[in-house]
Design a protein around this motif. Structure first.
Motif, PDB file in Angstrom:
ATOM      1  N   THR A   5       0.847  -1.194   0.000  1.00 47.36           N
ATOM      2  CA  THR A   5       0.000   0.000   0.000  1.00 47.36           C
ATOM      3  C   THR A   5       0.885   1.249   0.000  1.00 47.36           C
ATOM      4  N   VAL A  46       0.892   5.803  -0.199  1.00 47.93           N
ATOM      5  CA  VAL A  46       0.366   7.153  -0.391  1.00 47.93           C
ATOM      6  C   VAL A  46       1.283   7.828  -1.402  1.00 47.93           C
ATOM      7  N   VAL A  85      -3.466   4.061  -1.826  1.00 46.94           N
ATOM      8  CA  VAL A  85      -4.586   4.211  -0.893  1.00 46.94           C
ATOM      9  C   VAL A  85      -5.000   5.666  -0.700  1.00 46.94           C
ATOM     10  N   ALA A  86      -4.131   6.605  -1.078  1.00 47.95           N
ATOM     11  CA  ALA A  86      -4.460   8.037  -0.998  1.00 47.95           C
ATOM     12  C   ALA A  86      -3.417   8.823  -1.775  1.00 47.95           C
ATOM     13  N   ARG A  90      -9.712   7.872  -5.957  1.00 52.74           N
ATOM     14  CA  ARG A  90      -8.882   7.593  -4.791  1.00 52.74           C
ATOM     15  C   ARG A  90      -9.044   8.728  -3.787  1.00 52.74           C
ATOM     16  N   CYS A 127     -13.188  12.004  -0.213  1.00 48.08           N
ATOM     17  CA  CYS A 127     -13.371  10.572  -0.486  1.00 48.08           C
ATOM     18  C   CYS A 127     -14.119  10.313  -1.787  1.00 48.08           C
ATOM     19  N   ALA A 155      -2.094  11.501   6.234  1.00 43.56           N
ATOM     20  CA  ALA A 155      -1.908  10.311   5.392  1.00 43.56           C
ATOM     21  C   ALA A 155      -1.356   9.153   6.212  1.00 43.56           C
ATOM     22  N   GLU A 204      -4.173   8.100   9.043  1.00 43.85           N
ATOM     23  CA  GLU A 204      -5.456   7.595   8.550  1.00 43.85           C
ATOM     24  C   GLU A 204      -5.310   6.401   7.606  1.00 43.85           C
ATOM     25  N   PHE A 205      -4.181   6.320   6.906  1.00 43.16           N
ATOM     26  CA  PHE A 205      -4.021   5.263   5.900  1.00 43.16           C
ATOM     27  C   PHE A 205      -2.892   4.285   6.213  1.00 43.16           C
ATOM     28  N   PRO A 249       0.224   3.638   5.373  1.00 46.25           N
ATOM     29  CA  PRO A 249       0.710   2.896   4.199  1.00 46.25           C
ATOM     30  C   PRO A 249       2.041   2.196   4.452  1.00 46.25           C
TER      31      PRO A 249
END
Length: 345
Positions: free
Chosen positions: A4, A6, A91-92, A238, A249, A280, A283-284, A286
């Motif tokens: 994953t 960002v 993912v972002a 994305r 989102c 980032a 929340e994600f 990665p």
């Protein structure tokens, strides 16, 4: 196994002499997309992006101009975002300053050509008006450890100078351990006179940069809104993290509000890149932070932003470097020694 990531898109100041030829070196398969960008430039009587990238000689006076640097950076960065290996799941997406426009295209909220229209229009307007300037100054030491008191003192001095008659000075970008300040000549000069030289090069003026992300850019924002309609914007595919740390989102984005932010707040208010990166991370979470090219200077600000958040227990530069050496979590595509870690074979 999927990794994953960002994706982080850079802003102005990243296409320099070593980057000349970047599109031709790395993106021969994307020349059709670049030629579509050339056609948009041609409509405005501007030199083609492919010709600029393919030139034999680089000059700072020409290539640091907003109407030249912005389209080149956009093309290189978007090309990189499209060149990721198949095992990478984005993912972002986020970006620094002008990199927000690129992030919009990388996330699907703007088509490649409409994203180019936004970048080329705003870069040209910034260059035509060239209101004010920018400088960079660090608030952390060379170990990157947080120094909140130093940051507060610097921002207090910025406010003091801004209150002086005929002086304009404000925070432009919160950039990891750096403050990017913007204002008029009187404001910038007053800050330079008030603060000591540190690390032998700061405060450092940025060539051909206007007072981005301040109230001085209100005329540019107004003209941009006139030229670029909200109908250019679509639902992203994305998640996107903007210069306030807000997440937009897929399927839940008000495209009118996205247009309003992009050509409003994003142009005239401070850009908190540090918060975008920290959002980032939190929340994600990665596996990787991938900074697209051109250049690799944004990598330092990403690393500093993670250190300032004490992310995964990294509280200073040495801890980040030890973690990075163990298994890279930050990859800059503008670095030849890192690019292959995330691109298709």
């Amino acid at each position: 196994m999927t990794r994953t990531a960002v994706v982080i898109c850079p802003g102005r100041g990243t296409y320099n002499k070593p980057e000349l030829g970047y599109l031709h070196r790395h993106h021969g398969a994307r020349m059709d997309m670049f030629r579509a960008f050339d056609a948009i430039r041609g409509e405005a009587g501007q030199e083609a992006v492919t010709a600029l990238d393919g030139a034999e000689r680089y000059t700072v006076g020409k290539y640091s101009r907003g109407d030249v640097a912005s389209p080149l950076i956009y093309a290189a960065s978007l090309g990189d975002a499209q060149a990721l290996a198949e095992d990478i799941e984005v993912v972002a997406v986020t970006g620094n300053s002008m990199g927000w426009y690129i992030a919009l295209a990388a996330a699907g909220a703007l088509s490649a050509e409409n994203g180019f229209r936004v970048v080329n229009t705003m870069g040209t307007l910034m260059q035509e008006r060239l209101i004010g300037g920018q400088l960079v100054y660090p608030f952390t030491g060379e170990d990157w450890a947080d120094d909140a008191a130093r940051k507060a003192a610097l921002l207090a001095d910025v406010a003091r100078i801004d209150a002086l008659p005929g002086h304009d000075l404000a925070l432009s970008i919160d950039l990891g351990g750096m403050l990017v300040l913007a204002g008029n000549e009187a404001g910038l000069s007053a800050f330079e006179a008030a603060q000591p030289v540190v690390q032998e090069r700061f405060p450092m003026r940025l060539a051909n940069h206007a007072a981005f992300h301040t109230r001085l850019q209100a005329p540019v924002a107004a003209e941009g809104r006139q030229r670029l309609g909200a109908d250019l914007f679509t639902q992203p595919i994305r998640p996107m993290i903007d210069g306030r740390g807000k997440i937009w989102c897929p399927g839940a984005t008000d495209t009118g509000a996205l247009w309003d932010y992009t050509l409003g707040h994003q142009v005239t208010e401070p850009y908190d890149f540090t918060r975008a990166v920290q959002t980032a991370a939190r929340e994600f979470a990665p596996d990787l932070f991938i900074v697209t090219g051109p250049g690799a200077t944004l990598g330092g600000a990403v690393a500093q932003s993670l250190v300032l958040a004490n992310w995964r227990g990294m509280g200073d530069k040495a801890m980040f470097q030890a973690r990075q050496a163990e298994a890279p979590l930050l990859v800059a595509m503008g670095r030849e020694d890192q690019r292959g870690l995330v691109t298709a074979a």
